[in-house]
Design an enzyme around this catalytic site. Sequence first.
Site, PDB file in Angstrom:
ATOM      1  NE  ARG A 101      -1.643   1.853   4.116  1.00 30.63           N
ATOM      2  CZ  ARG A 101      -2.353   2.161   4.875  1.00 30.63           C
ATOM      3  NH1 ARG A 101      -3.879   1.842   5.359  1.00 30.63           N
ATOM      4  NH2 ARG A 101      -2.257   3.023   5.631  1.00 30.63           N
ATOM      5  CB  CYS A 103      -0.930   5.427   3.162  1.00 29.13           C
ATOM      6  SG  CYS A 103      -2.510   6.541   3.735  1.00 29.13           S
TER       7      CYS A 103
END
Length: 125
Positions: A101, A103
């Site tokens: 991920r 972010c």
Amino acid sequence: MKVVSTEKAPKALGPYSQGYIHNGMFYSAGQIPINPETDTIEATTIEEQTEQVCKNLGAVLEAAGTGFDKVVKTTCFVADMGDFAAFNEVYAKYFTSKPARSCVAVKTLPKNVLCEVEVIAVVEE
């Protein structure tokens, strides 16, 4: 390449598709917290908006013939990094396989929402 489209997720706000399948991988457009039944943003808190984003992602993943457990990468955008912990709490309920991920906090998101998420997932063909 195969276009993925479902009425169970918000319509594209511009000249793009909800997602594409190519070589066994699904690439989604970013999903924001629009309720596809009303075509409006009803959620006001980061938790509520993240929940709607994840529901929208679930719909496009299903339309692509895959699911949250097959997601290998997410890119998450939040309007305020101060919402990071609350965002993570809701996100973690859906992405239990803990995909890779990124972010980032951004200045503004479409329709001034608090978060947006896009995914890349394996499609079993």
